[in-house]
Design a protein around this motif. Structure first.
Motif, PDB file in Angstrom:
ATOM      1  N   MET A   1       0.858  -1.230  -0.026  1.00  0.00           N
ATOM      2  CA  MET A   1       0.221  -0.065  -0.043  1.00  0.00           C
ATOM      3  C   MET A   1       0.876   1.254   0.004  1.00  0.00           C
ATOM      4  N   LEU A   2       0.529   2.079  -0.892  1.00  0.00           N
ATOM      5  CA  LEU A   2       1.164   3.403  -1.034  1.00  0.00           C
ATOM      6  C   LEU A   2       0.449   4.630  -0.848  1.00  0.00           C
ATOM      7  N   SER A   3       0.869   5.718  -0.397  1.00  0.00           N
ATOM      8  CA  SER A   3       0.146   6.940  -0.327  1.00  0.00           C
ATOM      9  C   SER A   3       0.837   8.168  -0.637  1.00  0.00           C
ATOM     10  N   LYS A   4       0.045   9.149  -0.800  1.00  0.00           N
ATOM     11  CA  LYS A   4       0.952  10.378  -1.579  1.00  0.00           C
ATOM     12  C   LYS A   4      -0.063  11.329  -1.430  1.00  0.00           C
ATOM     13  N   THR A   5       0.516  12.336  -0.494  1.00  0.00           N
ATOM     14  CA  THR A   5      -0.150  13.680  -0.408  1.00  0.00           C
ATOM     15  C   THR A   5      -0.150  14.723  -1.553  1.00  0.00           C
ATOM     16  N   ILE A   6      -0.851  15.420  -2.207  1.00  0.00           N
ATOM     17  CA  ILE A   6      -0.802  16.153  -3.032  1.00  0.00           C
ATOM     18  C   ILE A   6      -1.852  17.431  -2.894  1.00  0.00           C
ATOM     19  N   VAL A   7      -1.406  18.818  -3.412  1.00  0.00           N
ATOM     20  CA  VAL A   7      -2.267  19.987  -3.262  1.00  0.00           C
ATOM     21  C   VAL A   7      -2.716  20.119  -4.814  1.00  0.00           C
ATOM     22  N   VAL A   8      -4.072  20.163  -4.915  1.00  0.00           N
ATOM     23  CA  VAL A   8      -4.791  20.337  -6.182  1.00  0.00           C
ATOM     24  C   VAL A   8      -4.627  21.861  -6.564  1.00  0.00           C
ATOM     25  N   GLN A   9      -3.984  21.906  -7.716  1.00  0.00           N
ATOM     26  CA  GLN A   9      -3.930  23.480  -8.128  1.00  0.00           C
ATOM     27  C   GLN A   9      -4.734  23.893  -9.289  1.00  0.00           C
ATOM     28  N   ASN A  10      -5.287  23.126  -9.903  1.00  0.00           N
ATOM     29  CA  ASN A  10      -5.987  23.637 -11.229  1.00  0.00           C
ATOM     30  C   ASN A  10      -7.131  24.456 -10.594  1.00  0.00           C
ATOM     31  N   GLN A  11      -7.787  25.240 -11.554  1.00  0.00           N
ATOM     32  CA  GLN A  11      -8.588  26.477 -11.228  1.00  0.00           C
ATOM     33  C   GLN A  11     -10.014  25.821 -10.698  1.00  0.00           C
ATOM     34  N   VAL A  12     -10.565  25.004 -10.908  1.00  0.00           N
ATOM     35  CA  VAL A  12     -11.695  24.391 -10.787  1.00  0.00           C
ATOM     36  C   VAL A  12     -11.818  23.084  -9.785  1.00  0.00           C
ATOM     37  N   GLY A  13     -10.342  22.720  -9.312  1.00  0.00           N
ATOM     38  CA  GLY A  13     -10.332  21.973  -8.339  1.00  0.00           C
ATOM     39  C   GLY A  13     -10.735  20.285  -9.034  1.00  0.00           C
ATOM     40  N   LEU A  14     -10.864  19.376  -8.292  1.00  0.00           N
ATOM     41  CA  LEU A  14     -11.276  18.067  -8.615  1.00  0.00           C
ATOM     42  C   LEU A  14     -12.836  17.825  -8.883  1.00  0.00           C
ATOM     43  N   HIS A  15     -13.561  18.751  -9.840  1.00  0.00           N
ATOM     44  CA  HIS A  15     -14.767  18.788 -10.114  1.00  0.00           C
ATOM     45  C   HIS A  15     -15.142  18.402 -11.610  1.00  0.00           C
ATOM     46  N   ALA A  16     -16.145  17.892 -12.020  1.00  0.00           N
ATOM     47  CA  ALA A  16     -16.612  17.717 -13.551  1.00  0.00           C
ATOM     48  C   ALA A  16     -15.657  17.106 -14.265  1.00  0.00           C
ATOM     49  N   ARG A  17     -15.190  18.104 -15.040  1.00  0.00           N
ATOM     50  CA  ARG A  17     -14.089  17.413 -15.926  1.00  0.00           C
ATOM     51  C   ARG A  17     -12.880  16.818 -15.512  1.00  0.00           C
ATOM     52  N   PRO A  18     -12.190  17.644 -14.889  1.00  0.00           N
ATOM     53  CA  PRO A  18     -11.014  17.107 -14.076  1.00  0.00           C
ATOM     54  C   PRO A  18     -11.241  15.607 -13.459  1.00  0.00           C
ATOM     55  N   ALA A  19     -12.262  15.697 -12.610  1.00  0.00           N
ATOM     56  CA  ALA A  19     -12.739  14.428 -12.080  1.00  0.00           C
ATOM     57  C   ALA A  19     -12.957  13.346 -12.838  1.00  0.00           C
ATOM     58  N   THR A  20     -13.530  13.344 -14.296  1.00  0.00           N
ATOM     59  CA  THR A  20     -13.604  12.352 -15.079  1.00  0.00           C
ATOM     60  C   THR A  20     -12.515  12.100 -15.545  1.00  0.00           C
ATOM     61  N   PHE A  21     -11.409  12.731 -15.844  1.00  0.00           N
ATOM     62  CA  PHE A  21     -10.089  12.443 -16.404  1.00  0.00           C
ATOM     63  C   PHE A  21      -9.555  11.665 -15.277  1.00  0.00           C
ATOM     64  N   PHE A  22      -9.648  12.038 -14.109  1.00  0.00           N
ATOM     65  CA  PHE A  22      -9.115  11.377 -12.611  1.00  0.00           C
ATOM     66  C   PHE A  22      -9.456   9.832 -12.724  1.00  0.00           C
ATOM     67  N   GLU A  60      -5.588  20.044  -0.041  1.00  0.00           N
ATOM     68  CA  GLU A  60      -4.642  18.796   0.159  1.00  0.00           C
ATOM     69  C   GLU A  60      -5.388  17.487   0.077  1.00  0.00           C
ATOM     70  N   ILE A  61      -5.091  16.718  -0.764  1.00  0.00           N
ATOM     71  CA  ILE A  61      -5.719  15.432  -0.769  1.00  0.00           C
ATOM     72  C   ILE A  61      -4.702  14.250  -0.606  1.00  0.00           C
ATOM     73  N   THR A  62      -4.946  13.187  -0.261  1.00  0.00           N
ATOM     74  CA  THR A  62      -4.051  11.865  -0.325  1.00  0.00           C
ATOM     75  C   THR A  62      -4.451  10.797  -1.333  1.00  0.00           C
ATOM     76  N   ILE A  63      -3.732  10.295  -2.126  1.00  0.00           N
ATOM     77  CA  ILE A  63      -4.140   9.426  -3.073  1.00  0.00           C
ATOM     78  C   ILE A  63      -3.587   8.064  -2.149  1.00  0.00           C
ATOM     79  N   ILE A  64      -4.235   6.964  -2.302  1.00  0.00           N
ATOM     80  CA  ILE A  64      -3.753   5.734  -1.520  1.00  0.00           C
ATOM     81  C   ILE A  64      -4.261   4.637  -2.636  1.00  0.00           C
ATOM     82  N   THR A  65      -3.276   3.859  -2.994  1.00  0.00           N
ATOM     83  CA  THR A  65      -3.056   2.870  -3.703  1.00  0.00           C
ATOM     84  C   THR A  65      -2.643   1.308  -3.227  1.00  0.00           C
ATOM     85  N   ASP A  66      -3.378   0.258  -3.504  1.00  0.00           N
ATOM     86  CA  ASP A  66      -2.967  -0.870  -2.942  1.00  0.00           C
ATOM     87  C   ASP A  66      -3.122  -2.082  -3.993  1.00  0.00           C
ATOM     88  N   GLY A  67      -2.256  -2.666  -4.588  1.00  0.00           N
ATOM     89  CA  GLY A  67      -2.455  -3.845  -5.479  1.00  0.00           C
ATOM     90  C   GLY A  67      -1.080  -3.833  -6.236  1.00  0.00           C
TER      91      GLY A  67
END
Length: 87
Positions: A1-22, A60-67
């Protein structure tokens, strides 16, 4: 399991279109992936889950991956966020 904390810097955050890409990027990997903000953790492969966090610019968000491909997944998602979703 890994985790990484990142600050979202794009103008609209993680909403609608950026969330879809994510979410599309998250679904490229076999690993389980979560996004955590404050005390809430959601499945990074779920649009409603990610949108429910209400992530805006400067948060600030944290992404956690496991696999099996957790390292590749976390690196790809970090790159996507740092590029302001212009992957």
């Amino acid at each position: 399991m890994l985790s990484k904390t990142i600050v979202v810097q794009n103008q609209v955050g993680l909403h609608a279109r950026p969330a879809t890409f994510f979410i599309q990027k998250s679904n490229e990997f076999k690993s389980s992936i979560w996004v955590e903000k404050d005390d809430r953790r959601v499945n990074a492969k779920s649009l409603l889950g990610v949108l429910s966090l209400g992530i805006t610019k400067g948060m600030e968000i944290t992404i956690i991956t496991d696999g099996t491909d957790e390292k590749e997944a976390i690196e790809a998602l970090e790159k996507l966020i740092e590029s302001n979703f212009s992957d």
